[in-house]
Design an enzyme around this catalytic site. Structure first.
Site, PDB file in Angstrom:
ATOM      1  N   ASP B 404      11.123  22.204   8.364  1.00 52.75           N
ATOM      2  CA  ASP B 404      11.737  22.246   9.673  1.00 52.75           C
ATOM      3  C   ASP B 404      11.960  23.716   9.998  1.00 52.75           C
ATOM      4  O   ASP B 404      11.962  24.545   9.097  1.00 52.75           O
ATOM      5  CB  ASP B 404      13.068  21.482   9.572  1.00 52.75           C
ATOM      6  CG  ASP B 404      13.844  21.544  10.839  1.00 52.75           C
ATOM      7  OD1 ASP B 404      13.215  21.409  11.893  1.00 52.75           O
ATOM      8  OD2 ASP B 404      15.067  21.713  10.770  1.00 52.75           O
ATOM      9  N   LYS B 405      12.098  24.047  11.249  1.00 53.34           N
ATOM     10  CA  LYS B 405      12.329  25.454  11.551  1.00 53.34           C
ATOM     11  C   LYS B 405      13.828  25.764  11.665  1.00 53.34           C
ATOM     12  O   LYS B 405      14.377  26.512  10.883  1.00 53.34           O
ATOM     13  CB  LYS B 405      11.621  25.862  12.830  1.00 53.34           C
ATOM     14  CG  LYS B 405      11.644  27.365  13.063  1.00 53.34           C
ATOM     15  CD  LYS B 405      11.022  27.744  14.371  1.00 53.34           C
ATOM     16  CE  LYS B 405      11.957  27.511  15.531  1.00 53.34           C
ATOM     17  NZ  LYS B 405      13.076  28.452  15.595  1.00 53.34           N
ATOM     18  N   PHE B 546      22.264  14.503  25.366  1.00 51.23           N
ATOM     19  CA  PHE B 546      21.028  15.141  24.900  1.00 51.23           C
ATOM     20  C   PHE B 546      20.302  14.186  23.973  1.00 51.23           C
ATOM     21  O   PHE B 546      20.899  13.475  23.187  1.00 51.23           O
ATOM     22  CB  PHE B 546      21.370  16.410  24.124  1.00 51.23           C
ATOM     23  CG  PHE B 546      20.171  17.095  23.543  1.00 51.23           C
ATOM     24  CD1 PHE B 546      19.426  17.963  24.318  1.00 51.23           C
ATOM     25  CD2 PHE B 546      19.780  16.847  22.240  1.00 51.23           C
ATOM     26  CE1 PHE B 546      18.323  18.589  23.790  1.00 51.23           C
ATOM     27  CE2 PHE B 546      18.669  17.469  21.717  1.00 51.23           C
ATOM     28  CZ  PHE B 546      17.938  18.355  22.500  1.00 51.23           C
TER      29      PHE B 546
END
Lengths: 368, 1181
Positions: B404-405, B546
């Site tokens: 994952d970043k 979100f």
């Protein structure tokens, strides 16, 4: 919620290991110990040509002399083997072997003359050898009752089931029971020296000291403790089917009678291979001046009781001297010489490789 | 654009569940004609598996479901039923031991569970019944009961919050024991419920229990006298979960909706699917081979037995008669039982103890990971966490790393860097602060923008820590404080913000810098302190949450002046289509520039809603929120409808710094031959710059892009363009690339030819779904494989704009590709859970986005940098350890049983065991088990520092190198060689059994004992030879077990054992030691057996020191030269050695055949040459 930490996932029921801590939060700094950090002081040997080379040479240098010593020792052992099965028509025992029957009351005797080319200097050990006799057959090996042989009265009268079908005869317990005891070797071997003027001198054969000391004194015991009257002790038992006399008549010497008869004990130690030899008698050296068995003519007198024809077995009488390594066997000596030479040879080859390429490689490493 | 994909993937999971109806306080409501109290399970938690009564049968049943245990049980039963050579004790005892130990362990754990269950179930709670408070045991709570919970108590079941002691109808909870998140979460009471709970007449309709902690759908019907029943929607914010703790609130009342085993907590403890390591698969394959060997051995012996017996006089010689029963048995039955007997005799070839040892190794071994202080992070005060110890060795086999970043490669410590308002960039910097006033631009716009930042979020203001608050708050302070990079905080800035996303906190804090401070939410009113120190109030009407698919969130607020405003912030890709196009161009440039610099960008837009618009939206939202079915979809539709026609105000840039040592770690992983794929939901530009910063992409890396942008360049249909590009890239990256093999050769290639181009591949989510779901079905699989091939030939792959499920999809695709590479996923957030679960090894980072990733991972580490040591050092060592353990176990049992097999040829195939029963039993349990266990826990064939410094060492064990068929064959041949040597060596010694100097002879048990002694010593010393790391434990265990063997043998043979039928070994060992020949043959055979291994070690020698040198010299040319020199050296020695081994075996066989009979020398030379041959092949050219 304590339940959570133990409700881990071992569904399949085996030792599934939920990891240490199993989901609990560790708010503690791990201990900085050598063990936990996998930093235990350790010896890290690296076997290099440098360390192995000397080892090869040393092994070579140790093994080759040992091998030569063993080989020489083995070669110095004198051994004489006489097959007296009587398969050939020419054999003196041919008649005995052919006319064998379990029920004959008159023993069949045969005499085999032989010539000893070399004198046997030290103590001579007399073995009988059997071939194609499967003393190591499972059914055979287990067919004994060590409790009975150890003098247990209870076992004497109720032999183990393992002894079947040699446990009982005509409703009487057999002592000693089992196939091993039942098939005890019962040929009698006697040795005569024919001295140059033709007289036949019987060579005295010692029948003590042929069995392991521990077997004779601990493992095998007559029932009834030290009761000298073995006939009474063995009351209520019967002899093995193939035996001619009961176990308490194996010898006249009370120290060598019953279960502690050494011939019997030797027989009861089952052999490892179908061709084997067992110690029969010892001819002790009497006089340091005279060889135990001088060069010359001998006869072997055999009371032929033991049938081997039915399974194509062979019977042998072996006379052998003994060294510190036991009887004659060139195997060890040769093996040692071979392994020693291999090591030495490898040492040389490794040395060459090491010298030729190892150095160059090292220097290359350094210069670069 | 992700929606269709998202839904199809989710479709399987979202089972349509019926709803349940709950009568609050068991009061019948007027709407239903007849009150039928529904039946739900009680509130008893049963985590225990057994009761006192069913423990034994159930536990035994479960244990024997294991195939290995079942096999040993069968063997044991055969031994009991059939007349077999070894007593049932020999296999029964170890089995009994294993079963008992396991049963005790499980029993103990179950006892603990019972205790824990009782603690939970007997916990006293307060239930309101007819206006009275009744103290009762927790397990007595029924669905529909109204329960009162006080501060710091845990909720006894899943409750719908009805009443809170706080004024604003909220309460705070921590879910630390559920998901580890220690922050306070706000939960809301159901709106409009009466204060008087006694008179509350309501029903709750909600879905059936489901394990997702963060999902809940329901509605409440409130019946008031003479009024239409009111309906209120219920969401996760109304649900208090069992196991969570009430904080900051004196007491609450709630109605139980799910109880006992139906609570979300209980549903969540159903174990994850077990991951099995590749090593286990190898073990099973080897097991199969050994089973075949076992069966064929038994078959050969049975056949030969009957052939041999058919000769006259062999079957039943006069000295060895059968019993009557044996004679009566049917021939075929006899054959069958004979076969079984042989199976039993040889069954030790597959040892029970191997399973035990492997389990022990894994269990104990994993402690070293938790103990490692290098994994300890002082910031969060935690070290590594091992959730599954089954996968230790898999850490040494990783080929693909999916990372994952955000939060993984980067710190997820957001800092507001810049904003751009209407095309004018503003940097957050003290110097520029002064300039703000000079720059002339629309003041009004700026304030609107800052208000938007202050309003459009879900951040909460943390209350000033009260006296009763604990450690959790202290922790939060620390974390939040770090967001400002250690600057001295002004008093007003010490205000703590709590949010699920650090971006939001950064933005709110950024706005604070510009003078707009968010003061908090007070009974639906958001308070903002503006530049003039006035407090502005906005009524919060709706929050459009979100979600990663929409990639934006909005709020609808009403200002004092009565305007209804919608503020929306989100990713540019999701905002730009929804605003007026002419506004976009001005901002796009800045957004793109910021993204290239590695900042996370968000765009902010707003819209003024007219009264009708609002009314419509409001109605739509309320309706959608009340829906029991398809609520998500309906909400989404309303959201999409509302968030249109907005006007763009500006964009923000937030910096997310790289993790410490991220670049070094990535470089090390690539150096170790792993392919690193970055899977992120972030923008391509941001992600790309992160990749450059992490050195995943180098300056000379040629990037192959497959994104929406490149697809649109061509001006043709997207799909055609896609296929064209795919073919083009495939040609470039796969066909034109020099054919390289995996592993060491590749590294050499990369070192040799710098001309060899490195490729990086970039794809985005939209394109990926096109590749994977291509419209032409026939082409679909083809393009998929093209895509996969391209990716596999690239050094790094970047997938951006990924939905969580797409991440898992990619992992799955690689996992199932040819060769089945081992994959590892690492991530820190809930959006990484799917890929963590999908990959072979899932690693969670104990980051800021909660604990979901950690909970679902196999291993959890505090920081990305720890991955390096976890893989390169721990993984490597564990793999080598377990591989050696497995091979050694098979080897040692092969050379244990082979002599016994050979002995059958000399004992008339009568199943006579060579070794005594005690030896048969103890061999695997006592004599040879401890050294290998110690080895498999402590071995460091290369020390940890070198492993860390020199990542290429990892390639040496890649692709299961030590458990492939070739090493297995080598070990098997070695085992056969040793077995032959032991047996025939002693057999030739026994050609004259007079081995003592008193002329006495040895019998069959002496034979077996000599073979066994050689065996135990050789096998142990072989391990000693392989040990490269001798700690005192190794010394103790190796020499100790040899000493124990000698001691045991003396002891076992020294006493007449009253319980034994046969005193087979009485003084056999002592007598053996009194024979010089026995000594000599033992020494000889041990030495000869070890000779091939010593030679191998010498010829493998260059690896160790060379590796160390490489480790010391980091620079590239030196490494090259080293490997060059090393290779040359290897080739020479290989050539020499192969010729040598030939001449050696020849000379050996010659010299031996001179004196010995043929079989020995043949077997010797054969096995020698066989055992030596792997050397020549195992060294790379």
């Amino acid at each position: 919620m304590m339940a959570s930490s133990y409700n881990a996932k071992d569904e399949d029921g085996h030792i599934t290991v939920s990891g240490p801590g199993g989901g609990t939060l560790k708010n503690k700094k791990p201990d900085n110990t050598a063990f936990k950090q996998q930093r235990l002081p350790a010896w890290q040997p690296i076997l290099t040509a440098g360390t192995v080379l000397p080892a090869f040479f040393i092994i070579g240098l140790i093994f080759i002399p040992i091998g030569i010593g063993l080989y020489v020792t083995s070669n110095n052992i004198k051994e004489l083997e006489i097959d007296y099965t009587g398969v050939d028509m020419s054999s003196p025992c041919f008649n005995c072997s052919q006319n064998f029957s379990w029920n004959s009351t008159r023993p069949c005797t045969c005499t085999i003359p032989f010539y000893l080319e070399q004198a046997f200097e030290s103590n001579v050990f007399m073995y009988y050898g059997l071939s194609n006799f499967y003393q190591n057959h499972r059914r055979y090996v287990k067919s004994r009752d060590d409790s009975q042989l150890n003098g247990d009265i209870e076992a004497l009268l109720n032999p183990s089931k393992e002894c079947e079908p040699y446990a009982r005869n005509e409703n009487k317990p057999i002592a000693p029971c089992g196939a091993i005891a039942n098939s005890m070797f019962n040929d009698t071997l006697e040795l005569f020296y024919i001295d140059p003027n033709g007289t036949k001198i019987q060579i005295p054969l010692m029948k003590k000291g042929i069995a392991w000391w521990t077997d004779k004194h601990v493992k095998f015991r007559n029932p009834g403790g030290n009761n000298p009257n073995l006939t009474a002790v063995f009351q209520g038992t019967t002899k093995p089917v193939n035996w001619r006399k009961p176990v308490y008549e194996l010898d006249t010497d009370s120290e060598n009678n019953g279960f502690i008869n050494e011939d019997f004990i030797v027989w009861m130690r089952t052999a490892a291979l179908p061709t084997f030899r067992k110690l029969y008698r010892i001819i002790q050296k009497k006089n340091s001046m005279i060889p135990t068995l001088p060069r010359g003519n001998y006869t072997l007198e055999v009371v032929y009781n033991y049938p081997v024809g039915s399974f194509e077995g062979r019977k042998r009488m072996i006379l052998s001297t003994i060294s510190w390594m036991g009887g004659k066997n060139p195997f060890l000596g040769i093996a040692y010489i071979t392994v020693g030479s291999i090591c030495f040879f490898l040492g040389v080859v490794l040395l060459i490789i090491h010298h030729k390429y190892g150095n160059r490689n090292n220097s290359a490493d350094i210069t670069n | 654009m992700f929606c269709p994909l998202y839904n199809t993937l989710l479709g399987g999971d979202e089972r349509r569940v019926d709803s349940r109806t709950i009568y609050v306080g068991h009061r019948p409501c007027p709407a239903t004609e007849a009150f039928i109290p529904p039946k739900f399970c009680d509130n008893r938690i049963v985590s225990s598996k057994y009761t006192v009564w069913n423990f034994l049968p159930k536990n035994l049943f479960e244990q024997f479901r294991r195939i290995a245990n079942f096999y040993f049980l069968i063997i044991f039963l055969v031994q009991v039923i059939v007349d077999t050579p070894t007593s049932p004790v020999t296999s029964g005892l170890p089995l009994f031991f294993v079963i008992t130990v396991t049963a005790i362990k499980q029993g103990y754990e179950d006892w603990l569970r019972h205790k824990a269950d009782n603690e939970v179930n007997k916990y006293l709670v307060t239930v309101l019944e007819n206006g009275q408070k009744i103290r009762t045991e927790s397990e007595k709570i029924k669905v529909g009961d109204v329960v009162e919970v006080k501060e710091d108590e845990t909720f006894p079941c899943d409750l719908i919050l009805l009443q809170s002691s706080r004024d604003d109808d909220t309460c705070f909870v921590t879910t630390a024991s559920l998901d580890g998140e220690s922050n306070h979460k706000t939960h809301y009471t159901v709106p409009d419920t009466e204060k008087d709970l006694e008179s509350l007449n309501a029903t709750i309709e909600c879905e059936q229990p489901q394990p997702d902690l963060y999902k809940f759908v329901g509605r409440m019907h409130i019946y008031k006298k003479d009024q239409e029943p009111a309906v209120r929607s219920l969401g996760p914010e109304n649900l208090l979960l069992k196991g969570a703790t009430l904080k900051n609130t004196q007491k609450i009342c709630g109605v139980a909706v799910y109880t006992g085993m139906e609570t979300k907590m209980a549903l969540n403890y159903q174990g994850k699917s077990q991951k099995r390591s590749a090593v286990e698969k190898s073990i099973n394959a080897f097991l199969l081979v050994y089973l075949c060997i076992l069966v064929s051995k038994a078959l050969v012996c049975t056949t030969l037995k009957y052939v041999w017996q058919s000769e006259p006089g062999q079957d039943e010689p006069w000295y060895n008669q059968k019993t009557q029963r044996e004679k009566d048995t049917n021939l075929y039955l006899k054959m069958f039982t004979d076969f079984l007997s042989f199976m039993v005799l040889f069954n030790f070839i597959i040892p029970v103890s191997m399973y035990v040892t492997v389990e022990m190794q894994k269990f104990l071994g994993s402690f070293f990971i938790t103990w490692d202080k290098d994994f300890f992070d002082p910031e969060i005060q935690e070290g590594a966490l091992v959730n599954t110890s089954d996968l230790n060795e898999e850490l040494g086999q990783v080929e693909y790393v999916f990372t994952d970043k955000t939060g993984t490669l980067t710190q997820n410590n957001m800092e507001f860097i810049e904003c751009c308002i209407d095309g004018h960039p503003r940097a957050l910097c003290s110097v520029l602060d002064i300039l703000i006033h000079i720059v002339l631009y629309d003041q009004e716009k700026e304030e609107l923008f800052l208000r938007a930042l202050c309003l459009c979020h879900t951040v909460q203001v943390k209350e000033s820590p009260g006296p009763g608050q604990g450690q959790a708050d202290g922790l939060m302070d620390q974390v939040d404080g770090l967001g400002l990079g250690g600057e001295v905080l002004r008093p007003e800035e010490q205000r703590g913000f709590i949010a699920s996303s650090p971006d939001e906190v950064a933005l709110v804090k950024g706005a604070m810098r510009y003078g707009f401070t968010f003061l908090g939410l007070e009974s639906k009113n958001m308070k903002i302190l503006n530049r003039n120190n006035d407090v502005e109030m906005y009524e919060l009407l709706h929050v459009l949450n979100f979600d990663p698919v929409r990639r934006r969130m909005s709020v609808i607020v009403r200002s004092k002046s009565g305007d209804t405003l919608l503020f929306c912030k989100g990713a540019d890709s999701s905002i730009f289509p929804r605003v007026r196009p002419e506004e976009v161009d001005r901002i796009r440039m800045h957004v793109e520039r910021n993204a290239t610099e590695g900042y996370r960008t968000l765009c902010v837009a707003y819209k003024q809603l007219s009264a009708e618009e609002y009314a419509q939206a409001d109605a739509g939202l309320r309706e959608a929120r009340l829906a029991l079915q398809d609520r998500e979809e309906k909400l989404m539709a309303v959201y999409n409808q509302v968030e249109t026609g907005m006007s763009l105000i500006g964009a923000t840039a937030v910096e997310d710094r790289l993790q410490e040592e991220a670049a070094e770690t990535m470089e090390a992983l690539q150096g170790a031959g792993m392919k690193v794929w970055v899977l992120t939901g972030d923008k391509m530009e941001t992600a790309k710059s992160t990749c450059y910063a992490c050195r995943l992409f180098q300056r000379n890396t040629e990037l192959l892009e497959l994104t929406v942008r490149t697809l649109e360049d061509g001006g043709r249909k997207r799909e055609e363009r896609l296929h064209e590009l795919l073919l083009d890239y495939h040609k470039k990256a796969v066909q034109d690339a020099p054919p390289v093999k995996a592993g060491v050769t590749r590294s050499v290639c990369r070192l040799w030819s710098t001309a060899n181009q490195d490729y990086g591949f970039i794809i985005d989510g939209a394109t990926l779904s096109m590749v994977l779901n291509s419209s032409h079905d026939s082409n679909s699989s083809r393009y998929k494989s093209l895509f996969l091939q391209i990716c596999q030939n690239c050094t790094a792959v970047l997938c951006c704009r990924m939905a969580p499920l797409q991440k898992a999809q990619i992992v799955k695709m690689v996992k199932n590709s040819k060769g089945g590479p081992i994959t590892l996923s690492i991530g820190d957030g809930a959006n990484d859970v799917s890929m963590i679960l999908e990959a072979h090894v899932g690693i969670g980072i104990k980051g800021k986005e909660g604990r979901q990733a950690v909970r679902n991972s196999d291993y959890a580490i505090p920081k990305l940098k720890h991955l390096k040591k976890l893989l390169l050092a721990h993984g490597h060592l564990y793999y080598v350890r377990i591989a050696h353990l497995v091979q050694y176990f098979f080897y040692k049992n092969l050379c244990f049983i082979l002599p016994q097999f050979l002995y059958q040829f000399f004992c008339g195939y009568s199943q006579q065991p060579l070794y005594d029963a005690a030896y048969l039993t103890m061999y695997n349990i006592c004599f040879t088990s401890m050294p290998i266990l110690a080895y498999s826990l402590l071995e460091q064939h290369i020390c940890i520092e070198v492993l860390l410094d020199n990542a290429t060492l990892y390639r040496e064990i890649a692709k299961n190198a030590m458990l492939r068929w070739r090493p297995f064959f080598y070990w098997t041949v070695l085992g056969v060689f040793h077995g032959l040597l032991f047996f025939f060596g002693v057999r030739y010694l026994f050609s004259n059994p007079a081995l003592q100097d008193n002329g006495q002879v040895f019998g069959n048990w002496s034979y077996g004992t000599i073979v066994f002694t050689v065996l135990v010593f050789t096998v142990t010393l072989k391990l000693a030879l392989d040990t490269r790391h001798w700690t005192w434990i190794n010394h103790f265990v190796i020499w100790g077990s040899l000493a124990f063997y000698v001691f045991f043998s003396f002891f076992w043979g020294g006493i007449i054992w009253p319980f034994l039928r046969q005193q087979r070994l009485y003084f056999v060992f002592a007598n053996m030691l009194s024979s010089v020949s026995a000594w000599l043959v033992i020494i000889l055979l041990i030495l000869l057996s070890l000779l091939p291994d010593i030679l191998l070690v010498v010829f493998r020698k260059p690896r160790g020191p060379n590796a160390r040198q490489v480790g010391l010299t980091h620079s590239y040319p030196q490494t090259l030269r080293h490997s060059h020199g090393w290779t040359r050296h290897q080739t020479l020695s290989t050539a020499l050695f192969s010729s040598l081994s030939l001449s050696l075996s020849l000379s050996l066989s010659l010299s031996l055949s001179l004196s010995l009979s043929l079989p020995l020398s043949l077997s010797l030379s054969l096995s020698l040459s066989l055992s030596l041959s792997p050397v020549s092949s195992s060294i790379p050219p």
